[in-house]
Design an enzyme around this catalytic site. Structure first.
Site, PDB file in Angstrom:
ATOM      1  N   GLY A  11      21.716  15.348  86.933  1.00 27.70           N
ATOM      2  CA  GLY A  11      21.984  13.953  87.268  1.00 27.70           C
ATOM      3  C   GLY A  11      22.867  13.262  86.245  1.00 27.70           C
ATOM      4  N   GLY A  14      28.257  11.268  86.482  1.00 27.44           N
ATOM      5  CA  GLY A  14      29.386  10.341  86.674  1.00 27.44           C
ATOM      6  C   GLY A  14      29.810  10.288  88.142  1.00 27.44           C
ATOM      7  N   LYS A  15      28.866  10.599  89.037  1.00 27.03           N
ATOM      8  CA  LYS A  15      29.177  10.643  90.474  1.00 27.03           C
ATOM      9  C   LYS A  15      29.698   9.299  90.975  1.00 27.03           C
ATOM     10  CE  LYS A  15      24.867  11.817  91.109  1.00 27.03           C
ATOM     11  NZ  LYS A  15      24.432  12.065  89.727  1.00 27.03           N
ATOM     12  N   ASN A  37      15.869   5.852  92.674  1.00 28.54           N
ATOM     13  CA  ASN A  37      15.835   6.630  91.422  1.00 28.54           C
ATOM     14  C   ASN A  37      17.259   6.841  90.898  1.00 28.54           C
ATOM     15  OD1 ASN A  37      16.306   8.273  93.659  1.00 28.54           O
ATOM     16  ND2 ASN A  37      15.141  10.008  92.900  1.00 28.54           N
ATOM     17  N   HIS A  40      24.094   4.745  89.804  1.00 27.50           N
ATOM     18  CA  HIS A  40      25.499   5.161  89.812  1.00 27.50           C
ATOM     19  C   HIS A  40      26.358   4.024  89.258  1.00 27.50           C
ATOM     20  CE1 HIS A  40      24.618   8.316  93.188  1.00 27.50           C
ATOM     21  NE2 HIS A  40      23.924   8.506  92.090  1.00 27.50           N
ATOM     22  N   THR A  41      27.003   4.305  88.121  1.00 29.83           N
ATOM     23  CA  THR A  41      27.752   3.250  87.425  1.00 29.83           C
ATOM     24  C   THR A  41      29.216   3.266  87.810  1.00 29.83           C
ATOM     25  OG1 THR A  41      26.316   3.754  85.573  1.00 29.83           O
ATOM     26  CG2 THR A  41      28.170   2.269  85.124  1.00 29.83           C
ATOM     27  N   THR A 128      11.092   8.252  87.716  1.00 28.09           N
ATOM     28  CA  THR A 128      11.630   6.907  87.510  1.00 28.09           C
ATOM     29  C   THR A 128      10.631   5.839  87.986  1.00 28.09           C
ATOM     30  OG1 THR A 128      12.675   6.988  89.677  1.00 28.09           O
ATOM     31  CG2 THR A 128      14.034   7.678  87.799  1.00 28.09           C
ATOM     32  N   ARG A 142       4.355  13.465 107.705  1.00 28.65           N
ATOM     33  CA  ARG A 142       4.466  12.818 109.017  1.00 28.65           C
ATOM     34  C   ARG A 142       3.666  11.526 109.137  1.00 28.65           C
ATOM     35  NH1 ARG A 142       3.173  18.458 111.746  1.00 28.65           N
ATOM     36  NH2 ARG A 142       1.745  18.369 109.993  1.00 28.65           N
ATOM     37  N   GLN A 221      21.153  12.214  92.106  1.00 29.39           N
ATOM     38  CA  GLN A 221      20.527  13.186  91.199  1.00 29.39           C
ATOM     39  C   GLN A 221      21.505  14.359  90.964  1.00 29.39           C
ATOM     40  OE1 GLN A 221      18.206  12.019  94.008  1.00 29.39           O
ATOM     41  NE2 GLN A 221      18.233  10.359  92.542  1.00 29.39           N
ATOM     42  N   ARG A 302      18.837   9.590  77.114  1.00 29.87           N
ATOM     43  CA  ARG A 302      18.986  10.895  77.776  1.00 29.87           C
ATOM     44  C   ARG A 302      18.973  11.994  76.726  1.00 29.87           C
ATOM     45  NH1 ARG A 302      24.003   8.614  81.241  1.00 29.87           N
ATOM     46  NH2 ARG A 302      22.847   7.533  82.871  1.00 29.87           N
TER      47      ARG A 302
HETATM   48  P1  GDP Z   1      25.870   9.014  88.045  1.00 31.02           P
HETATM   49  O1  GDP Z   1      24.413   8.769  88.217  1.00 31.02           O
HETATM   50  O2  GDP Z   1      26.228  10.444  88.237  1.00 31.02           O
HETATM   51  O3  GDP Z   1      26.732   8.099  88.870  1.00 31.02           O
HETATM   52  O4  GDP Z   1      26.198   8.683  86.512  1.00 31.02           O
HETATM   53  P2  GDP Z   1      25.656   7.433  85.660  1.00 31.02           P
HETATM   54  O5  GDP Z   1      26.359   6.210  86.123  1.00 31.02           O
HETATM   55  O6  GDP Z   1      24.186   7.411  85.643  1.00 31.02           O
HETATM   56  O7  GDP Z   1      26.094   7.858  84.210  1.00 31.02           O
HETATM   57  C1  GDP Z   1      27.404   8.152  83.889  1.00 31.02           C
HETATM   58  C2  GDP Z   1      27.854   7.219  82.742  1.00 31.02           C
HETATM   59  O8  GDP Z   1      29.031   7.710  82.164  1.00 31.02           O
HETATM   60  C3  GDP Z   1      28.180   5.818  83.200  1.00 31.02           C
HETATM   61  O9  GDP Z   1      27.877   4.915  82.160  1.00 31.02           O
HETATM   62  C4  GDP Z   1      29.686   5.868  83.433  1.00 31.02           C
HETATM   63  O10 GDP Z   1      30.321   4.605  83.275  1.00 31.02           O
HETATM   64  C5  GDP Z   1      30.099   6.795  82.331  1.00 31.02           C
HETATM   65  N1  GDP Z   1      31.268   7.637  82.623  1.00 31.02           N
HETATM   66  C6  GDP Z   1      31.647   8.218  83.784  1.00 31.02           C
HETATM   67  N2  GDP Z   1      32.717   9.010  83.593  1.00 31.02           N
HETATM   68  C7  GDP Z   1      33.022   8.917  82.285  1.00 31.02           C
HETATM   69  C8  GDP Z   1      34.022   9.528  81.469  1.00 31.02           C
HETATM   70  O11 GDP Z   1      34.822  10.336  81.901  1.00 31.02           O
HETATM   71  N3  GDP Z   1      34.003   9.211  80.139  1.00 31.02           N
HETATM   72  C9  GDP Z   1      33.105   8.330  79.600  1.00 31.02           C
HETATM   73  N4  GDP Z   1      33.164   8.083  78.302  1.00 31.02           N
HETATM   74  N5  GDP Z   1      32.155   7.745  80.353  1.00 31.02           N
HETATM   75  C10 GDP Z   1      32.109   8.045  81.669  1.00 31.02           C
HETATM   76  P1  IMO Z   2      21.442   9.830  89.484  1.00 29.26           P
HETATM   77  O1  IMO Z   2      21.763   9.759  90.969  1.00 29.26           O
HETATM   78  C1  IMO Z   2      19.031  11.525  86.314  1.00 29.26           C
HETATM   79  C2  IMO Z   2      14.869  12.482  87.273  1.00 29.26           C
HETATM   80  C3  IMO Z   2      13.787  11.658  86.619  1.00 29.26           C
HETATM   81  C4  IMO Z   2      12.663  12.674  86.561  1.00 29.26           C
HETATM   82  C5  IMO Z   2      12.855  13.454  87.868  1.00 29.26           C
HETATM   83  C6  IMO Z   2      11.984  12.964  89.007  1.00 29.26           C
HETATM   84  O2  IMO Z   2      21.715   8.572  88.761  1.00 29.26           O
HETATM   85  O3  IMO Z   2      22.096  11.037  88.886  1.00 29.26           O
HETATM   86  P2  IMO Z   2      11.917  10.826  90.558  1.00 29.26           P
HETATM   87  O4  IMO Z   2      11.981   9.369  90.235  1.00 29.26           O
HETATM   88  O5  IMO Z   2      12.999  11.299  91.449  1.00 29.26           O
HETATM   89  O6  IMO Z   2      10.568  11.238  91.045  1.00 29.26           O
HETATM   90  O7  IMO Z   2      12.102  11.577  89.143  1.00 29.26           O
HETATM   91  O8  IMO Z   2      14.211  13.292  88.221  1.00 29.26           O
HETATM   92  N1  IMO Z   2      15.882  11.693  88.002  1.00 29.26           N
HETATM   93  C7  IMO Z   2      17.132  11.500  87.582  1.00 29.26           C
HETATM   94  N2  IMO Z   2      17.735  11.875  86.429  1.00 29.26           N
HETATM   95  N3  IMO Z   2      19.728  10.870  87.253  1.00 29.26           N
HETATM   96  C8  IMO Z   2      19.145  10.520  88.422  1.00 29.26           C
HETATM   97  O9  IMO Z   2      19.842  10.012  89.457  1.00 29.26           O
HETATM   98  C9  IMO Z   2      17.769  10.794  88.613  1.00 29.26           C
HETATM   99  N4  IMO Z   2      16.899  10.563  89.600  1.00 29.26           N
HETATM  100  C10 IMO Z   2      15.752  11.131  89.228  1.00 29.26           C
HETATM  101  O10 IMO Z   2      14.178  11.210  85.343  1.00 29.26           O
HETATM  102  O11 IMO Z   2      12.879  13.553  85.501  1.00 29.26           O
HETATM  103 MG    MG Z   3      22.802   7.961  87.154  1.00 30.11          MG
END
Ligand code: GDP
Ligand code: IMO
Ligand code: MG
Length: 420
Positions: A11, A14-15, A37, A40-41, A128, A142, A221, A302
């Site tokens: 997870g 950077g999706k 849970n 996405h930033t 989470t 169900r 995730q 993290r």
């Molecule tokens: P996601 O859950 O996969 O969408 O990722 P998150 O948003 O939880 O975490 C990714 C973090 O990395 C966020 O704070 C983004 O703004 C940041 N991010 C994404 N791509 C890059 C990158 O190429 N470089 C840096 N420095 N930060 C990035």
């Molecule tokens: P994104 O989409 C990172 C982790 C939790 C925990 C496990 C189970 O932002 O990548 P849950 O709440 O699903 O029962 O938690 O999965 N987890 C994540 N870790 N990014 C996420 O989502 C996550 N969603 C759940 O920290 O270890």
């Molecule tokens: Mg995330």
């Protein structure tokens, strides 16, 4: 035609940023699994925005955003998110569509998540606490209430029956917190949800595809958190892998074209569970500091470590990844030396396969060293101007995982991405 963007690690790859970047090339962006849970930033007009349930295409004018049937939806979080995106001028009634088959997270699901984690003590998953596990349990058991049920005359009765069952379970856990405030906001949010576009998603999306529209499925995730293929039981409760797209949206496998897998240039994990390349030293601290590795949903620090090619190759195989996007390469800019994991020593035996059970096994990473690039790459725009040492690092990864890294993300901004 459906393309997929999903995470290849644990997870937070950077999706959100990547979906936002590709969104203009698609007509529809659809979430197919997970729920609040996810965090996405993305950056909109220079402002940071974290989306939990709304797809990351919401800020692109005419793009249709779908919350699919595979998602578990918390109406309370959804209402807050809709308010947050409305502040940017987004009209959710115009471009957000929700499947009537989407399962609802009840206040008692959140309570059950908390109670279950408390009962597990030291061996807790590190959930989470958004109610994900209990909501999916009610789906496969169900019992669930789905978005379409909100419009039924007997919805209140359905709710009371299910919450009574939950309260019995909560009594067994000796959980005694008062959740009446959660219920009040839940019912308010339900009324709001009923004013949004609720659709028969499987007909809608297939009609759109037949009309030549392009769909991008947005994973939440990561593959190593997949309920079947992740580091069970330290996983989430849905299929985060590409197979989840079909069941989570109602599209057939033959519609799926590209599978774009997102990986960090290193690796992180939040919550409990195995993480073979985790660094417990100053290097791990540096990755966390420079990469600002704190959970977007829970704020938890993290865990950080080197890229794990054994797990990455496994994820590419399970997902049928056709292209890889490597994010946060810039975070490694100041490192003189890098390492990648090319095998595991499992209970003394070397393997390049992800073992059935990683929990409780003694897993040591076999690491190979690489020279760092040691320059600021954050404003690089072309493959030719990326450092040679980064190309060497990426070429090794391409060869190992059997899928090509096609894009390198070198900063959080929408424009910070290099096409290789
Ligand atoms: P996601 O859950 O996969 O969408 O990722 P998150 O948003 O939880 O975490 C990714 C973090 O990395 C966020 O704070 C983004 O703004 C940041 N991010 C994404 N791509 C890059 C990158 O190429 N470089 C840096 N420095 N930060 C990035
Ligand atoms: P994104 O989409 C990172 C982790 C939790 C925990 C496990 C189970 O932002 O990548 P849950 O709440 O699903 O029962 O938690 O999965 N987890 C994540 N870790 N990014 C996420 O989502 C996550 N969603 C759940 O920290 O270890
Ligand atoms: Mg995330």
């Amino acid at each position: 035609m459906v393309d997929v963007i999903l995470g290849l690690q644990w997870g937070d790859e950077g999706k959100g940023k990547i979906v936002d970047y590709f969104a203009p090339q698609y007509d529809i962006i659809a979430r197919f699994q997970g729920g609040p849970n996810a965090g996405h930033t993305l950056y909109v007009e220079g402002k940071k925005m974290v989306l939990h349930q709304i797809p990351s295409g919401i800020f692109h004018g005419n793009t249709i955003n779908i919350i699919g049937n595979g998602v578990v939806l918390d109406p309370v979080t959804l209402k807050k998110e809709c308010d947050a995106v409305a502040a940017f001028g987004v009209d959710v009634r115009k471009n957000l569509f929700i499947s009537e088959r989407t399962n609802i997270i009840l206040p008692t699901h959140r309570a059950l998540d908390k109670a279950s984690e408390m009962a597990k003590g030291e061996s807790k998953i590190g959930s989470t606490l958004k109610g994900i596990g209990p909501a999916y349990m009610d789906k496969t058991g169900r019992n669930a209430i789905r978005v379409g049920d909100l419009f039924r005359a007997d919805f209140q009765q359905q709710y009371q029956e299910l919450s009574r069952k939950h309260r019995q379970l909560l009594d067994n856990f000796q959980f005694s917190e008062d959740i009446s405030a959660w219920e009040t906001e839940f019912f308010e949010a339900i009324e709001f949800l009923k004013t949004l576009n609720v659709i028969n998603c499987e007909y809608f999306i297939n009609q759109q595809i037949a009309a030549g529209k392009k769909v991008l499925a947005e994973g939440a995730q990561g593959s190593m958190l997949d309920i079947d293929f992740g580091t069970f039981p330290f996983v989430t409760s849905s299929n985060t892998t590409s197979a989840g797209v079909c069941t989570g949206l109602g599209v057939s496998p033959k519609q799926i074209r590209e599978v774009l897998g997102v990986t960090k240039a290193y690796c992180t994990r939040v919550g409990g569970g195995p993480f073979p390349t985790e660094l417990h030293d100053a290097m791990g601290e540096e990755l966390r500091r420079i990469g600002n590795e704190f959970g977007a949903t829970t704020g938890r620090p993290r865990r950080c470590g080197w890229i794990d090619l054994v797990a990455l190759r496994f994820a590419c195989m399970i997902n049928g990844v056709t292209q890889v996007i490597m994010t946060k390469a810039d975070v490694l800019d100041s490192f003189e030396k890098l390492e990648v994991c090319t095998a595991y020593q499992v209970n003394g035996q070397q393997t390049q396969e992800v073992p059935f059970q990683m929990v409780g096994a003694d897993i040591q990473p076999v690491l190979q060293g690489f020279a760092g690039w040691n320059i600021d790459t954050t404003s690089v725009k072309t493959a030719e101007t990326l450092p040679e040492t980064m190309h060497t690092y990426i070429n090794f990864i391409n060869k190992y995982i059997g899928a090509p890294v096609k894009f390198v993300s070198n900063g959080p901004g929408r424009e910070q991405i290099v096409h290789l």
